[in-house]
Design an enzyme around this catalytic site. Sequence first.
Site, mmCIF file in Angstrom:
data_model
loop_
_atom_site.group_PDB
_atom_site.id
_atom_site.type_symbol
_atom_site.label_atom_id
_atom_site.label_comp_id
_atom_site.label_asym_id
_atom_site.label_seq_id
_atom_site.Cartn_x
_atom_site.Cartn_y
_atom_site.Cartn_z
ATOM 1 C CG ASN A 96 -0.452 0.657 2.414
ATOM 2 O OD1 ASN A 96 -0.551 1.889 2.577
ATOM 3 N ND2 ASN A 96 0.138 -0.122 3.303
ATOM 4 C CG PHE A 124 -0.390 8.392 6.432
ATOM 5 C CD1 PHE A 124 -0.617 7.247 7.179
ATOM 6 C CD2 PHE A 124 0.898 8.657 6.008
ATOM 7 C CE1 PHE A 124 0.415 6.402 7.519
ATOM 8 C CE2 PHE A 124 1.938 7.817 6.336
ATOM 9 C CZ PHE A 124 1.707 6.688 7.095
ATOM 10 C CB SER A 181 8.764 7.257 7.160
ATOM 11 O OG SER A 181 8.759 7.234 5.766
ATOM 12 C CG ASN A 226 15.636 2.990 4.238
ATOM 13 O OD1 ASN A 226 16.351 2.956 5.244
ATOM 14 N ND2 ASN A 226 15.143 1.922 3.675
ATOM 15 C CB THR A 227 12.585 9.484 4.394
ATOM 16 O OG1 THR A 227 12.394 9.577 5.806
ATOM 17 C CG2 THR A 227 11.516 8.600 3.799
ATOM 18 C CE LYS A 236 2.428 0.153 12.765
ATOM 19 N NZ LYS A 236 1.034 0.097 12.311
ATOM 20 C CG ASN A 262 4.765 1.088 9.000
ATOM 21 O OD1 ASN A 262 3.698 0.696 8.556
ATOM 22 N ND2 ASN A 262 5.355 2.188 8.554
HETATM 23 C C1 LIG Z 1 -3.735 -0.994 3.476
HETATM 24 C C2 LIG Z 1 -2.912 -0.713 4.690
HETATM 25 C C3 LIG Z 1 -2.991 0.534 5.325
HETATM 26 C C4 LIG Z 1 -2.226 0.811 6.443
HETATM 27 N N1 LIG Z 1 -2.333 2.028 7.050
HETATM 28 C C5 LIG Z 1 -1.618 2.285 8.185
HETATM 29 C C6 LIG Z 1 -1.755 3.521 8.870
HETATM 30 O O1 LIG Z 1 -2.541 4.395 8.500
HETATM 31 N N2 LIG Z 1 -0.999 3.731 9.980
HETATM 32 C C7 LIG Z 1 -0.139 2.783 10.458
HETATM 33 O O2 LIG Z 1 0.509 3.011 11.470
HETATM 34 N N3 LIG Z 1 -0.011 1.590 9.841
HETATM 35 C C8 LIG Z 1 -0.725 1.322 8.730
HETATM 36 N N4 LIG Z 1 -0.590 0.097 8.102
HETATM 37 C C9 LIG Z 1 0.365 -0.891 8.636
HETATM 38 C C10 LIG Z 1 -0.323 -1.937 9.532
HETATM 39 O O3 LIG Z 1 -0.854 -1.326 10.687
HETATM 40 C C11 LIG Z 1 0.680 -3.023 9.974
HETATM 41 O O4 LIG Z 1 1.694 -2.409 10.731
HETATM 42 C C12 LIG Z 1 1.314 -3.756 8.804
HETATM 43 O O5 LIG Z 1 0.382 -3.958 7.775
HETATM 44 C C13 LIG Z 1 1.913 -5.096 9.194
HETATM 45 O O6 LIG Z 1 0.961 -5.996 9.691
HETATM 46 P P1 LIG Z 1 0.260 -7.143 8.771
HETATM 47 O O7 LIG Z 1 1.327 -7.900 8.075
HETATM 48 O O8 LIG Z 1 -0.527 -7.989 9.739
HETATM 49 O O9 LIG Z 1 -0.627 -6.435 7.838
HETATM 50 C C14 LIG Z 1 -1.346 -0.188 6.967
HETATM 51 C C15 LIG Z 1 -1.285 -1.440 6.338
HETATM 52 C C16 LIG Z 1 -2.038 -1.714 5.210
HETATM 53 C C17 LIG Z 1 -1.936 -3.073 4.568
HETATM 54 C C1 LIG Z 2 5.103 2.902 7.392
HETATM 55 O O1 LIG Z 2 5.913 2.486 6.316
HETATM 56 C C2 LIG Z 2 5.589 3.057 5.068
HETATM 57 C C3 LIG Z 2 6.517 2.435 4.034
HETATM 58 O O2 LIG Z 2 6.809 1.112 4.330
HETATM 59 C C4 LIG Z 2 5.719 4.572 5.140
HETATM 60 O O3 LIG Z 2 5.314 5.149 3.937
HETATM 61 C C5 LIG Z 2 4.880 5.127 6.302
HETATM 62 O O4 LIG Z 2 5.120 6.511 6.470
HETATM 63 C C6 LIG Z 2 5.219 4.415 7.589
HETATM 64 N N1 LIG Z 2 4.444 4.913 8.716
HETATM 65 C C7 LIG Z 2 3.190 4.608 9.011
HETATM 66 C C8 LIG Z 2 2.564 5.249 10.177
HETATM 67 O O5 LIG Z 2 2.535 3.833 8.372
HETATM 68 C C1 LIG Z 3 0.893 9.079 9.352
HETATM 69 C C2 LIG Z 3 2.206 9.684 9.629
HETATM 70 O O1 LIG Z 3 2.279 10.714 10.251
HETATM 71 N N1 LIG Z 3 3.269 9.043 9.178
HETATM 72 C C3 LIG Z 3 4.588 9.531 9.438
HETATM 73 C C4 LIG Z 3 5.392 8.515 10.214
HETATM 74 O O2 LIG Z 3 6.688 9.008 10.459
HETATM 75 C C5 LIG Z 3 7.423 9.341 9.311
HETATM 76 C C6 LIG Z 3 8.780 9.796 9.769
HETATM 77 O O3 LIG Z 3 8.718 10.880 10.610
HETATM 78 C C7 LIG Z 3 6.701 10.394 8.488
HETATM 79 O O4 LIG Z 3 7.407 10.639 7.289
HETATM 80 C C8 LIG Z 3 5.314 9.870 8.151
HETATM 81 O O5 LIG Z 3 4.589 10.843 7.438
#
Ligand SMILES: Cc1cc2nc3c(=O)[nH]c(=O)nc-3n(C[C@H](O)[C@H](O)[C@H](O)COP(=O)(O)O)c2cc1C
Ligand SMILES: *[C@@H]1O[C@H](CO)[C@@H](O)[C@H](O)[C@H]1NC(C)=O
Ligand SMILES: CC(=O)N[C@H]1CO[C@H](CO)[C@@H](O)[C@@H]1O
Length: 445
Positions: free
Chosen positions: A147, A151, A224, A226-227, A262, A291
């Site tokens: 995905n 956000f 996030s 590797n940024t 996280k 994540n």
């Molecule tokens: C479609 C999708 C959307 C996600 N959106 C978020 C998000 O908004 N914030 C977040 O912290 N993690 C998000 N995640 C990450 C999940 O919370 C989880 O950390 C990750 O998918 C690994 O778990 P899994 O293998 O059981 O899916 C998302 C994952 C997927 C697949």
């Molecule tokens: C999780 O990881 C993805 C790439 O793997 C990144 O784009 C995102 O900012 C990270 N953080 C959250 C809250 O999902």
């Molecule tokens: C949803 C969100 O705020 N994600 C952030 C997680 O942390 C990284 C690193 O600071 C940001 O780049 C993401 O936007």
Amino acid sequence: MATQASPAASTARTWLYGSLLVVSGGAFVAYYSDSRSAVHRYVLTPLLRTVLDAEAVHKLAVRALEAGVAPRDYGRDDEALACEIWGERISSPVGLAAGFDKDGEAIDGLFNLGFSWVEAGSVTPEPQPGNPGPRVFHLSADEAIINRYGFPSKGHAAMLGRLRARRKGNGDDKHAHASHRPDQLLAINLGKNKTSAADDPSDYVEGVRKFSPWADVLVVNVSSPNTPGLRNLQQREALEKLLGAVTAARNETERKPRIVLKVAPDLSENELADVAAAVTACGIDGVIVSNTTVQRPFSLASPNKAEIGGLSGPPLRPLSLRAVRTLRQHLPPTVALIGCGGISSGADALEFARAGASAVQLYTSFAYDGPGAPRRIKDELAALLRKEGKTWSQVVNEAVETLSHGAEDRRSIRAMIAEAERLRARADKLGESIAVGGEEVIVLP
Ligand SMILES: Cc1cc2nc3c(=O)[nH]c(=O)nc-3n(C[C@H](O)[C@H](O)[C@H](O)COP(=O)(O)O)c2cc1C
Ligand SMILES: *[C@@H]1O[C@H](CO)[C@@H](O)[C@H](O)[C@H]1NC(C)=O
Ligand SMILES: CC(=O)N[C@H]1CO[C@H](CO)[C@@H](O)[C@@H]1O
Ligand SMILES: *[C@@H]1O[C@H](CO)[C@@H](O)[C@H](O)[C@H]1NC(C)=O
Ligand SMILES: *[C@@H]1O[C@H](CO)[C@@H](O)[C@H](O)[C@H]1NC(C)=O
């Protein structure tokens, strides 16, 4: 030649068919409404996946859960699954990860599916649309998802509106838990505006102030990978500043929810050690590991593996497990780890417990399996625990005791205490014999 039925017979037939229809309709509703029914896992969920694109299935599922027409978990959680986290007892360790219910629209529907912990969000201060679609991809051959949602969020105000309405719906009770349920927890995952600087804590601080009355746990992400921003953030000083600001804001609130970080699975061992040091220094209560990953394991078979974004599902599991093990070694036992990444069975959950995770979360296996996933995983886990003759808490405690930072010291202190007690017992015995016998010969071993 057709025989003309008498009016009486035809009325009777109408009644008969009518009642049959009602009975079988009722049976179907009962069957449908039970999340364990095979139709969800083997028919409805795969069917939806084939006829709709990934994001449409996601939206439909959220709507059904919000409207209360989704199935439920009618099972009871086995005693052996009871999970202790920060002195709280929840009925099982199986929770839902962030990203499914981004705007807090389906919280109660999700609790009813049997998740012991539901994490709404990520929610950003201002509404934002996220990336242009398509932005979610199924890798069916790998049971994985990529995905790049970016956000999408309706923002803090919309989420707060939902949470207020939900409290009213629950009778405005002063329940100890923001989940309004005795043995389940509600978490909210806080994001930041797309335009905010990576190391500016103000979006998280605002999130903590606004959501602390509404959540048992607040989650901040530093995930996030590797940024350029992250490299900064990962530097211990910047991270401590951010986490310090977040815990300071929490400490000023009335309800003082737990603060959990996280992290990405893509951090190096050194980066994880830095994270652990900052977590310990700032009084963070736990870490969700992890994540999605930006890595693409060689095992991936689906053509969609070429899509850009975060990978989740079984191919992520070894990376998450590695990060759990590393963090466990660097963190004291008081900081809880929540395992997340590719968990799709009871055996997977148990593997995370053995690595020192107190609870687990899932997303992708729920997307593939449908509403019965939490019940199935809990049943598998209970069966495995029964076979071992242990409870979830026992497995976790053993792992945390032996793997956490300072385990060596704790072991040697325990050994010293045991030795001291042995000596005292011996001295007592000696004292008694002298007092009683006087003449008795004492043989020291
Ligand atoms: C479609 C999708 C959307 C996600 N959106 C978020 C998000 O908004 N914030 C977040 O912290 N993690 C998000 N995640 C990450 C999940 O919370 C989880 O950390 C990750 O998918 C690994 O778990 P899994 O293998 O059981 O899916 C998302 C994952 C997927 C697949
Ligand atoms: C999780 O990881 C993805 C790439 O793997 C990144 O784009 C995102 O900012 C990270 N953080 C959250 C809250 O999902
Ligand atoms: C949803 C969100 O705020 N994600 C952030 C997680 O942390 C990284 C690193 O600071 C940001 O780049 C993401 O936007
Ligand atoms: C995020 O957006 C809100 C509303 O526009 C603003 O008040 C806040 O300062 C922004 N955060 C940052 C860190 O720029
Ligand atoms: C907040 O409270 C926690 C737990 O009591 C403590 O460890 C931490 O140092 C406090 N943080 C700040 C910045 O006051």
